[in-house]
Design an enzyme around this catalytic site. Structure first.
Site, short mmCIF file in Angstrom:
data_model
loop_
_atom_site.label_atom_id
_atom_site.label_comp_id
_atom_site.label_asym_id
_atom_site.label_seq_id
_atom_site.Cartn_x
_atom_site.Cartn_y
_atom_site.Cartn_z
N ILE A 15 0.83 -1.21 0.00
CA ILE A 15 0.00 0.00 0.00
C ILE A 15 0.87 1.26 0.00
CG2 ILE A 15 -1.79 1.25 1.26
CD1 ILE A 15 -2.66 -1.53 2.42
N ASP A 59 15.02 3.02 8.07
CA ASP A 59 14.55 1.87 8.86
C ASP A 59 13.93 2.46 10.11
OD1 ASP A 59 14.18 -0.22 10.61
OD2 ASP A 59 16.06 -1.22 10.11
N ASN A 86 3.40 4.76 7.30
CA ASN A 86 2.79 3.58 6.67
C ASN A 86 3.46 2.26 7.08
OD1 ASN A 86 1.33 2.08 4.37
ND2 ASN A 86 3.50 1.73 3.93
N SER A 143 -5.57 0.48 11.33
CA SER A 143 -6.40 -0.61 10.81
C SER A 143 -7.71 -0.59 11.58
CB SER A 143 -5.70 -1.95 11.05
OG SER A 143 -6.59 -3.01 10.81
N LYS A 172 -2.15 -1.54 16.81
CA LYS A 172 -2.84 -0.52 16.01
C LYS A 172 -3.74 0.34 16.90
CE LYS A 172 -1.13 -1.35 11.91
NZ LYS A 172 -0.28 -0.38 11.20
N THR A 203 -1.82 -7.92 0.16
CA THR A 203 -0.40 -7.55 0.21
C THR A 203 0.35 -8.68 0.91
OG1 THR A 203 -0.51 -6.49 2.37
CG2 THR A 203 -0.95 -5.08 0.47
N1 LIG Z 1 -2.97 -4.95 3.74
C1 LIG Z 1 -4.01 -4.77 4.55
O1 LIG Z 1 -5.05 -5.44 4.42
C2 LIG Z 1 -3.93 -3.74 5.64
C3 LIG Z 1 -5.10 -3.51 6.39
C4 LIG Z 1 -5.06 -2.56 7.41
C5 LIG Z 1 -3.90 -1.85 7.66
N2 LIG Z 1 -2.77 -2.10 6.91
C6 LIG Z 1 -1.58 -1.31 7.22
O2 LIG Z 1 -1.10 -0.69 6.04
C7 LIG Z 1 0.33 -0.51 6.13
C8 LIG Z 1 0.98 -1.08 4.88
O3 LIG Z 1 0.77 -2.48 4.87
P1 LIG Z 1 0.86 -3.41 3.57
O4 LIG Z 1 -0.35 -4.25 3.58
O5 LIG Z 1 1.20 -2.63 2.38
O6 LIG Z 1 2.08 -4.35 4.01
P2 LIG Z 1 3.37 -4.88 3.24
O7 LIG Z 1 3.10 -5.10 1.80
O8 LIG Z 1 3.88 -6.00 4.08
O9 LIG Z 1 4.37 -3.62 3.35
C9 LIG Z 1 4.86 -3.23 4.59
C10 LIG Z 1 5.97 -2.24 4.34
O10 LIG Z 1 6.50 -1.82 5.60
C11 LIG Z 1 7.90 -1.92 5.54
N3 LIG Z 1 8.52 -2.03 6.85
C12 LIG Z 1 8.30 -2.92 7.83
N4 LIG Z 1 9.12 -2.70 8.86
C13 LIG Z 1 9.87 -1.62 8.52
C14 LIG Z 1 10.90 -0.90 9.16
N5 LIG Z 1 11.36 -1.24 10.37
N6 LIG Z 1 11.44 0.17 8.54
C15 LIG Z 1 11.01 0.53 7.31
N7 LIG Z 1 10.06 -0.13 6.63
C16 LIG Z 1 9.49 -1.19 7.25
C17 LIG Z 1 8.17 -3.11 4.65
O11 LIG Z 1 9.51 -3.11 4.20
P3 LIG Z 1 10.32 -4.48 3.79
O12 LIG Z 1 9.90 -4.82 2.39
O13 LIG Z 1 11.74 -4.05 3.92
O14 LIG Z 1 9.91 -5.53 4.78
C18 LIG Z 1 7.15 -2.85 3.56
O15 LIG Z 1 7.65 -1.92 2.65
C19 LIG Z 1 0.76 -1.22 7.42
O16 LIG Z 1 0.92 -0.27 8.45
C20 LIG Z 1 -0.41 -2.14 7.71
O17 LIG Z 1 -0.53 -2.47 9.08
C21 LIG Z 1 -2.76 -3.02 5.91
#
Ligand SMILES: NC(=O)c1ccc[n+]([C@@H]2O[C@H](COP(=O)([O-])OP(=O)(O)OC[C@H]3O[C@@H](n4cnc5c(N)ncnc54)[C@H](OP(=O)(O)O)[C@@H]3O)[C@@H](O)[C@H]2O)c1
Length: 245
Positions: A15, A59, A86, A143, A172, A203
Site C-alpha cells: 500500500i 529503517d 505507513n 487498521s 494498532k 499484500t
Molecule cells: N494490507 C491490509 O489489508 C492492511 C489492512 C489494514 C492496515 N494495513 C496497514 O497498512 C500498512 C501497509 O501495509 P501493507 O499491507 O502494504 O504491508 P506490506 O506489503 O507488508 O508492506 C509493509 C511495508 O512496511 C515496511 N517495513 C516494515 N518494517 C519496517 C521498518 N522497520 N522500517 C522501514 N520499513 C518497514 C516493509 O519493508 P520491507 O519490504 O523491507 O519488509 C514494507 O515496505 C501497514 O501499516 C499495515 O498495518 C494493511
C-alpha cells in the site's frame, strides 16, 4: 510554488508504494519513498520512472537511520509538508485464535507499529513545523482491527474472523492513541493529523489474502495526505467513511 515534500515510510511495496504512486501523480508534490533496504527502495523508485519520486533510506526501527533520514531531508529541502506513517508489520500466527502471540511477537509488533511510528513522527516534528503552509499533514496507517469500538461490539466486524491477531490489533489501537496525542499537542495550530484504515487489501502483510486492490487500499490515505489547509483533523476513517474509535 515549490512542491510539497511528502515522506511515506515503508513504501518499497504494498500500500505504501501505491500511496507514493498516487500522490506523485498529483500536481505539486515531490515524494520521498522511504525504505529500509536500499536495493528494494531503489527498485521501487524505478517502477515509478517519470514521476517526482526519490528514495530515502529509512529503517523506522533504527534511531540512527531515523536521524540520518531527518538530516537528509533537512539538507535537501529544509522542511517536510506531509508524513505518512505507513510502515508496519503483522507477525501473529494466522491461526491466532488458538495460538496466542509470544512476548517476542508482541514486542516486535509494538516496536514497529507503535514505538517506531512515534520515534519517526517526533524526529520529523521540527521539519514538519517548517511546512510550506505552516500546517503539515500527518497520516497514521492504522487498521479497523485497532478499533476498540468495533471489536467491543459482539455484532461488530471481524468477530467471526478465523484469527484474532492479538499483537497486531493491540499495536494498532496503540497507534490510534499515539495519533491523538499528536492531535492534542498541535491543537489550534492547524496541523491535520488523521488515521486511515486502508481496508483488507491483498499484500504480503496478509499473505495476499485481502480482497481489496492496492488502488483502493491507498485511496483514503492519499485523500488525508493531500488535505488542504481547511481539511479535517483528528479523524479515524476508511474510504467508505468514519470508523468507531
Ligand atoms: N494490507 C491490509 O489489508 C492492511 C489492512 C489494514 C492496515 N494495513 C496497514 O497498512 C500498512 C501497509 O501495509 P501493507 O499491507 O502494504 O504491508 P506490506 O506489503 O507488508 O508492506 C509493509 C511495508 O512496511 C515496511 N517495513 C516494515 N518494517 C519496517 C521498518 N522497520 N522500517 C522501514 N520499513 C518497514 C516493509 O519493508 P520491507 O519490504 O523491507 O519488509 C514494507 O515496505 C501497514 O501499516 C499495515 O498495518 C494493511
Amino acid at each position: 510554488m515549490a512542491p510539497k515534500i511528502v515522506l511515506v515510510t515503508g513504501a518499497n511495496k504494498g500500500i505504501g508504494l501505491e500511496i507514493v504512486r498516487q500522490i506523485a501523480n498529483k500536481a505539486g508534490y515531490h515524494v520521498l519513498l522511504g525504505a529500509r533496504d536500499a536495493e528494494r527502495g531503489q527498485k521501487a523508485v524505478e517502477t515509478l520512472s517519470g514521476l517526482p519520486v526519490e528514495f530515502l533510506s529509512l529503517d523506522i526501527d533504527d534511531d540512527a537511520s531515523i536521524a540520518a533520514a531527518v538530516k537528509t531531508v533537512e539538507s535537501k529541502f529544509g522542511r517536510l509538508d506531509v508524513l505518512v506513517n505507513n510502515a508496519g508489520v503483522l507477525l501473529d500466527a494466522w491461526d491466532s485464535k488458538v495460538q496466542m502471540a509470544t512476548r517476542e511477537i508482541f514486542q516486535k509488533t509494538f516496536n514497529t507499529n507503535a514505538t517506531s511510528a512515534a520515534m519517526v513522527t517526533e524526529a520529523f516534528v521540527p521539519l514538519l513545523s517548517k511546512a510550506l503552509t505552516g500546517k503539515p499533514n500527518v497520516v497514521f496507517m492504522s487498521s479497523d482491527m485497532g478499533s476498540l469500538g468495533q471489536f467491543a461490539d459482539p455484532e461488530g466486524k471481524w468477530q467471526d474472523a478465523p484469527m484474532h491477531l492479538a499483537a497486531y490489533r493491540s499495536s494498532k489501537a496503540a497507534m490510534n492513541m499515539l495519533a491523538l496525542v499528536y492531535v492534542a499537542r498541535f491543537r489550534g495550530q492547524g496541523w491535520r493529523i488523521n488515521i486511515d484504515n486502508p481496508g483488507y487489501t491483498a499484500t504480503d502483510l496478509n499473505l495476499g489474502t485481502g480482497p481489496g486492490t492496492l488502488e483502493d487500499g491507498a485511496r483514503n490515505a492519499v485523500r488525508l495526505a493531500t488535505l488542504e489547509e481547511d481539511g479535517v483533523t483528528a479523524t479515524f476513517s476508511e474510504k467508505e467513511g468514519p470508523l468507531p474509535w
